[in-house]
Design a protein around this motif. Structure first.
Motif, short mmCIF file in Angstrom:
data_model
loop_
_atom_site.label_atom_id
_atom_site.label_comp_id
_atom_site.label_asym_id
_atom_site.label_seq_id
_atom_site.Cartn_x
_atom_site.Cartn_y
_atom_site.Cartn_z
N SER A 142 0.94 -1.03 0.04
CA SER A 142 0.20 0.13 0.00
C SER A 142 0.96 1.24 0.04
N GLU A 143 0.36 2.46 -0.22
CA GLU A 143 0.97 3.82 -0.12
C GLU A 143 1.98 3.94 1.08
N GLU A 144 1.12 3.50 2.12
CA GLU A 144 1.57 3.66 3.51
C GLU A 144 2.85 2.61 3.88
N GLU A 145 2.61 1.50 3.25
CA GLU A 145 3.79 0.45 3.48
C GLU A 145 4.90 0.89 2.53
N SER A 146 4.60 1.33 1.47
CA SER A 146 5.77 1.75 0.49
C SER A 146 6.53 2.93 0.91
N ILE A 147 5.96 3.80 1.62
CA ILE A 147 6.41 4.83 2.46
C ILE A 147 7.58 4.75 3.60
N ALA A 148 6.97 3.65 4.17
CA ALA A 148 7.50 2.93 5.37
C ALA A 148 8.73 2.21 5.06
N VAL A 149 8.79 1.48 3.86
CA VAL A 149 9.96 0.64 3.33
C VAL A 149 10.77 1.73 3.01
N GLN A 150 10.40 2.77 2.26
CA GLN A 150 11.51 3.74 1.67
C GLN A 150 12.27 4.49 2.76
N LYS A 151 11.45 4.87 3.92
CA LYS A 151 12.10 5.52 5.22
C LYS A 151 13.01 4.47 5.70
N TRP A 152 12.88 3.18 5.63
CA TRP A 152 13.61 2.32 6.32
C TRP A 152 15.13 2.11 5.37
N LEU A 153 14.84 2.26 4.08
CA LEU A 153 15.97 2.14 3.25
C LEU A 153 16.88 3.30 3.50
N ASP A 154 16.34 4.42 3.67
CA ASP A 154 16.92 5.69 3.67
C ASP A 154 17.64 6.03 5.24
N TRP A 159 -1.86 -11.43 -2.83
CA TRP A 159 -0.40 -11.09 -2.59
C TRP A 159 0.18 -12.18 -1.74
N TRP A 160 -0.71 -12.69 -0.57
CA TRP A 160 -0.22 -13.91 0.42
C TRP A 160 0.28 -15.03 -0.56
N LEU A 161 -0.62 -15.64 -1.41
CA LEU A 161 -0.16 -16.61 -2.54
C LEU A 161 1.13 -16.24 -2.86
N LYS A 162 1.33 -15.10 -3.66
CA LYS A 162 2.58 -14.78 -4.31
C LYS A 162 3.67 -14.95 -3.19
N ILE A 163 3.43 -14.32 -1.96
CA ILE A 163 4.73 -14.50 -0.94
C ILE A 163 4.70 -15.91 -0.70
N ALA A 164 3.86 -16.84 -0.46
CA ALA A 164 3.91 -18.17 -0.34
C ALA A 164 4.92 -18.99 -1.26
N ALA A 165 4.76 -18.49 -2.74
CA ALA A 165 5.56 -19.16 -3.73
C ALA A 165 6.70 -18.57 -3.84
N VAL A 166 7.05 -17.13 -3.40
CA VAL A 166 8.27 -16.58 -3.30
C VAL A 166 9.19 -17.26 -2.18
N LEU A 167 8.49 -17.63 -1.14
CA LEU A 167 9.23 -18.19 0.24
C LEU A 167 9.68 -19.54 -0.46
N VAL A 168 8.99 -20.30 -1.21
CA VAL A 168 9.24 -21.59 -1.46
C VAL A 168 10.51 -21.54 -2.66
N LEU A 169 10.49 -20.61 -3.50
CA LEU A 169 11.36 -20.44 -4.61
C LEU A 169 12.67 -20.04 -3.83
N VAL A 170 12.42 -18.68 -2.95
CA VAL A 170 13.85 -18.23 -2.18
C VAL A 170 14.52 -19.47 -1.39
N ALA A 171 13.89 -20.22 -0.70
CA ALA A 171 14.29 -21.20 -0.04
C ALA A 171 15.41 -22.16 -1.06
N GLY A 172 14.88 -22.49 -2.25
CA GLY A 172 15.60 -23.34 -2.98
C GLY A 172 16.76 -22.51 -3.74
N ALA A 173 16.36 -21.45 -4.24
CA ALA A 173 17.58 -20.53 -4.83
C ALA A 173 18.58 -20.31 -3.72
#
Length: 321
Positions: free
Chosen positions: A15-27, A85-99
């Motif tokens: 979301s817009e709020e989450e994006s702002i929070a991530v960008q602040k954390w990166l900075d 997006w939860w489905l995507k994250i689940a798939a990402v977690l499976v792929l990331v673990a293998g990678a």
């Protein structure tokens, strides 16, 4: 920062709020940007793995939810569309673990990135060594740094103050060249295929793959990819130090060198038009924090035979006739 949020950010599902929070954390810290870069590399590797994988996103989702609800006998129906997006994250977690497993077993040694974009960055490496990165500079260091003190200089201008450890030499790799030290301080600049090493304290060994030379305090070498020869010279100025000291200290500095330093510091194109003035010397100290225009005005006031013209992105210094 929650890793699930970072994965959503990678998938552009925040979301817009989450994006702002991530960008602040990166900075907030270079270490945060390095952690995100690590996750991004793993995600990139996972996408490559996905091209040859039979992982089914829906099955990944089912397995993921089964683990989280194993203590409950109640069936849970999750609307896939509303929580995609939860489905995507689940798939990402499976792929990331293998990678991640393949990357660690078969891939190269892990490195952590340090990047300075629009400001000077000072960081301490895990062995206690201090690095100062000029703007637009990038290095990476071995993740297991206490055992493997290796650094890759990808681009830019970096000052190293290396912690002494005779049993584990500190090695900087720049394309085919390398710099090896035990404990000393020196500056390394790698821009446009050329590498300059200037030693401030101690002794540094420099190799280009063909020969090895030793540099002592006050000495420098310029490494050109097209040249097999390493030529040691005396360093006669402190201009390499401007991004740490905050000052351009010009002393008997030829005008062509003044232009070269300003171009590097301000990312501009200052040109000395007349060969007759290129070697005229300039003697003063300018603030690196001052604007380019302010410093050019001081140069004109000091060297009164100069004029400045601007043409298609060039700042032309020429002699008043």
């Amino acid at each position: 920062m929650n890793e699930e949020i970072l994965i959503k950010f990678l998938l552009q599902e925040t979301s817009e709020e989450e994006s702002i929070a991530v960008q602040k954390w990166l900075d907030e810290a270079t270490s945060n940007r390095a952690e995100f870069a690590r996750l991004e590399r793993i995600w990139t590797a996972s996408k490559s793995l996905n091209s040859t994988s039979n992982v089914d996103e829906e099955q990944a989702w089912i397995k993921f939810k089964a683990k989280t609800t194993s203590r409950s006998n109640e069936a849970i129906v999750r609307p896939i569309k509303q929580n995609y997006w939860w489905l995507k994250i689940a798939a990402v977690l499976v792929l990331v673990a293998g990678a991640w497993m393949m990357y660690n077993v078969f891939g190269p040694a892990n490195y952590t990135d340090l990047i300075a974009s629009n400001k000077v960055v000072i960081e301490h490496l895990p062995d206690g060594s201090e690095v100062t990165l000029n703007k637009n500079s990038e290095i990476s260091y071995a993740t297991d740094f206490k055992d493997d003190r290796s650094v890759k200089l990808k681009n830019g201008d970096v000052f190293f103050n290396v912690a002494h450890d005779k049993s584990k030499p500190f090695v900087i790799k720049i394309n085919k060249a390398s710099v090896t030290v035990v404990g000393t301080s020196f500056n390394v600049k790698h821009i446009k295929g050329e590498t300059e090493v200037i030693v401030e304290t101690g002794i540094v060994k420099v190799s280009n793959g063909n020969e090895v030379i030793e540099l002592h305090k006050g000495e420098k070498v310029l490494i050109k990819e097209a040249s097999p020869k390493l030529i040691k010279e005396e360093n006669t100025d402190r201009l390499y130090d401007y991004y740490r000291s905050g000052n351009f200290v010009f002393y008997k500095t030829p005008l062509w060198k003044v232009a070269e330093v300003l171009n590097e510091a301000y990312n501009v194109n200052v040109v000395v038009k007349d060969a007759s003035i290129a070697n005229e010397t300039f003697n003063t100290t300018l603030k690196a924090s001052a604007s380019l225009d302010d410093n050019l005005d001081i140069i004109l006031q000091t060297m009164q035979n100069l004029k400045i013209d601007r043409n298609e992105g060039q700042i032309i210094l020429s002699k008043i006739k």
